[in-house]
Write a protein that holds these residues in place. Structure first.
Motif, PDB file in Angstrom:
ATOM      1  N   ALA A 149      17.235  27.614  52.608  1.00 35.41           N
ATOM      2  CA  ALA A 149      17.345  26.434  51.748  1.00 35.41           C
ATOM      3  C   ALA A 149      16.942  25.208  52.553  1.00 35.41           C
ATOM      4  O   ALA A 149      16.940  25.256  53.787  1.00 35.41           O
ATOM      5  CB  ALA A 149      18.781  26.276  51.234  1.00 35.41           C
ATOM      6  N   TYR A 150      16.622  24.137  51.836  1.00 35.69           N
ATOM      7  CA  TYR A 150      16.347  22.883  52.529  1.00 35.69           C
ATOM      8  C   TYR A 150      16.789  21.708  51.662  1.00 35.69           C
ATOM      9  O   TYR A 150      16.906  21.836  50.435  1.00 35.69           O
ATOM     10  CB  TYR A 150      14.869  22.767  52.930  1.00 35.69           C
ATOM     11  N   ALA A 151      17.018  20.590  52.334  1.00 33.54           N
ATOM     12  CA  ALA A 151      17.487  19.405  51.623  1.00 33.54           C
ATOM     13  C   ALA A 151      17.134  18.156  52.444  1.00 33.54           C
ATOM     14  O   ALA A 151      17.085  18.245  53.667  1.00 33.54           O
ATOM     15  CB  ALA A 151      19.004  19.466  51.428  1.00 33.54           C
TER      16      ALA A 151
ATOM     17  N   ASP B  94      25.369  28.937  48.077  1.00 32.98           N
ATOM     18  CA  ASP B  94      25.061  29.552  49.357  1.00 32.98           C
ATOM     19  C   ASP B  94      23.660  30.149  49.239  1.00 32.98           C
ATOM     20  O   ASP B  94      23.414  30.909  48.294  1.00 32.98           O
ATOM     21  CB  ASP B  94      26.084  30.654  49.651  1.00 32.98           C
ATOM     22  N   PRO B  95      22.691  29.797  50.083  1.00 37.71           N
ATOM     23  CA  PRO B  95      22.831  29.068  51.344  1.00 37.71           C
ATOM     24  C   PRO B  95      22.697  27.547  51.259  1.00 37.71           C
ATOM     25  O   PRO B  95      22.689  26.877  52.302  1.00 37.71           O
ATOM     26  CB  PRO B  95      21.667  29.638  52.167  1.00 37.71           C
TER      27      PRO B  95
ATOM     28  N   VAL C 121      16.796  22.190  57.262  1.00 33.30           N
ATOM     29  CA  VAL C 121      16.215  23.459  56.805  1.00 33.30           C
ATOM     30  C   VAL C 121      17.089  24.587  57.339  1.00 33.30           C
ATOM     31  O   VAL C 121      17.429  24.603  58.532  1.00 33.30           O
ATOM     32  CB  VAL C 121      14.764  23.628  57.320  1.00 33.30           C
ATOM     33  N   CYS C 122      17.476  25.496  56.447  1.00 35.48           N
ATOM     34  CA  CYS C 122      18.283  26.655  56.841  1.00 35.48           C
ATOM     35  C   CYS C 122      17.475  27.929  56.603  1.00 35.48           C
ATOM     36  O   CYS C 122      16.975  28.154  55.498  1.00 35.48           O
ATOM     37  CB  CYS C 122      19.573  26.687  56.002  1.00 35.48           C
ATOM     38  N   VAL C 123      17.354  28.747  57.636  1.00 33.07           N
ATOM     39  CA  VAL C 123      16.662  30.034  57.521  1.00 33.07           C
ATOM     40  C   VAL C 123      17.702  31.146  57.689  1.00 33.07           C
ATOM     41  O   VAL C 123      18.477  31.140  58.658  1.00 33.07           O
ATOM     42  CB  VAL C 123      15.572  30.175  58.608  1.00 33.07           C
TER      43      VAL C 123
ATOM     44  N   GLY D 106      22.811  32.196  59.285  1.00 36.38           N
ATOM     45  CA  GLY D 106      21.999  31.103  58.742  1.00 36.38           C
ATOM     46  C   GLY D 106      21.782  30.112  59.873  1.00 36.38           C
ATOM     47  O   GLY D 106      22.752  29.641  60.475  1.00 36.38           O
ATOM     48  N   ILE D 107      20.517  29.847  60.188  1.00 36.22           N
ATOM     49  CA  ILE D 107      20.219  28.882  61.254  1.00 36.22           C
ATOM     50  C   ILE D 107      19.737  27.603  60.572  1.00 36.22           C
ATOM     51  O   ILE D 107      18.763  27.646  59.805  1.00 36.22           O
ATOM     52  CB  ILE D 107      19.107  29.397  62.209  1.00 36.22           C
TER      53      ILE D 107
END
Ligand code: GLY
Length: 422
Positions: free
Chosen positions: A232-234, A291-292, A330-332, A383-384
């Motif tokens: 996800a990203y924000a 989530d995520p 940004v979450c990968v 989740g990074i």
């Protein structure tokens, strides 16, 4: 303050991590938690639906308030139960949580309060659903949704009549989703990009979080089966001021509905939006943090999360200003190879200790700590999340850090947030 967070995934790790930043917090407990969460919160080995044990734990440990992560305890009435015991808890009541736990209820709510959404019909009988679909065009896309909670597996996007009839049979006759598919919705397919708008609400006012985007499919380019979310990203650039203004108008209608229906809603409400040209339509409501998405959104929060929770509990959210960093995150998600199908567990996770950049967080979802090391124990493992001044730098930073971690069969998407450049 002493706090209890309920849940055990990456979302709950991000929530505990955010609470742990508060100078007002003495101790955080998490039930049941996970091995990563236990680095910052004490795990309580109590299931999220064992309300009596949880309430006893709260009393015994002088917990000031409880925060609920997942939807299942909310749908089962944990908030109502805690309230009868005089305990403070952040989350909607069972009745209010129907906005997520019954898709039919949530559609009726949307219609009643003028909230834009796809046209639909609902069915409690398989024969009626199949009869309705007889007159559906052979190759026209259509969506079949289970009414109840189905852990993210309850929405089938079908390519036409026969596909939709199969989906109905699977849900209603074969019960592949258990009781969740006892009733179904058949709704028009709307094409477009999705946005996740999460808001804090005390039931009379709301405060919107930066809009985010989830990546539900397993493979790059949004291909393959749906997952619980691969990244996800924000904030999402698609959520321009103009779009957010329109979503604000929707949020006002939601609050009007919550008030008119006298729903006890004190928590987080997630509005799942699809953008069709310039028009937002509501796909779904979730009655909790996503989530995520949470793993991307909470690292941008500047205001103390305990202050927000206290304002929610006292129904004084409009008295505080919730502020957000003017940055991007940004979450990968790092997953076990084979997920969302079958996968092996128990592989050693190497390299977490190599991540020592203050603007990168490692949130645990499916890990266990065994014999002095972290091992994989679920489909979504870690989740990074990286935060930077612009989205390109956040992407570059997160992938540099992702490459520091390895475990056998590790799989992750290489294109998280790339959509934002379109
Ligand atoms: N990311 C979708 C959800 O939390 O339901």
């Amino acid at each position: 303050m002493n706090l209890l967070v309920i849940g055990s995934g990456g979302r709950e790790h991000a929530i505990c991590w955010r609470f742990a930043k508060s100078s007002k917090v003495d101790k955080i407990y998490c039930a049941p938690g996970n091995s990563g969460i236990s680095q910052i919160a004490e795990s309580a080995d109590i299931a999220a639906d064992d309300f009596a044990k949880l309430a006893d734990f709260v009393k015994a440990n002088k917990i000031d308030f409880t925060f609920v992560g997942p939807e299942v305890p909310l749908s089962l009435g944990i908030v109502d139960y805690f309230q009868t015991k005089g305990l403070k808890i952040v989350g909607p009541s069972k009745n209010a949580a129907r906005l997520e736990s019954s898709k039919i209820y949530s559609k009726e709510f949307m219609l009643k309060y003028g909230i834009p959404t796809a046209r639909y019909n609902n069915f409690a009988n398989v024969g009626d659903a199949l009869k309705f679909l007889e007159s559906w065009e052979e190759n026209k896309k259509v969506v079949v949704k289970a009414d109840g909670l189905a852990s993210g597996k309850g929405v089938y996007v079908c390519n036409g009549r026969e596909d939709a009839k199969n989906a109905v049979k699977q849900m209603m006759s074969e019960k592949v989703l258990g009781d969740a598919g006892t009733s179904v919705i058949v709704e028009e397919y709307i094409s477009g990009q999705e946005l996740s708008y999460l808001m804090f609400t005390d039931g009379v006012s709301y405060s919107m979080m930066p809009a985010s985007q989830d990546h539900k499919r397993i493979y790059d380019g949004n291909r393959g089966p749906n997952t619980g979310g691969m990244g996800a990203y924000a904030p999402a650039p698609l959520a321009t001021d103009n779009v957010s203004k329109k979503v604000d108008a929707i949020a006002c209608k939601v609050i009007d509905g919550i008030k008119s229906e006298q729903l006890d809603y004190k928590g987080v409400l997630y509005i799942g939006i699809i953008m069709n040209d310039d028009s937002p339509y509501v796909l779904e409501f979730n009655c909790r943090f996503g989530d995520p998405e949470t793993q991307a959104v909470l690292p941008l929060l500047d205001t103390d999360l305990t202050d927000i929770c206290m304002a929610i509990l006292n129904q004084k959210l409009s008295n505080i200003t919730v502020s957000w960093k003017k940055e991007f995150s940004v979450c990968v998600v790092l997953a076990s190879g084979g997920y969302p199908g079958s996968f092996k567990k128990g592989f050693e996770i190497k390299g977490i200790e190599n991540i020592n950049d203050k603007s990168t967080m490692v949130f645990h979802a499916g890990t266990k700590f065994e014999n002095g090391k972290f091992v994989t124990s679920g489909g979504r493992v870690l989740g990074i999340t990286s935060v930077a001044n612009n989205i390109k730098d956040a992407i570059d930073k997160v992938y540099v850090n992702v490459k520091l971690i390895c475990f056998e069969d590790m799989y992750y998407r290489r294109d998280i947030a790339w959509e934002s450049f379109k």
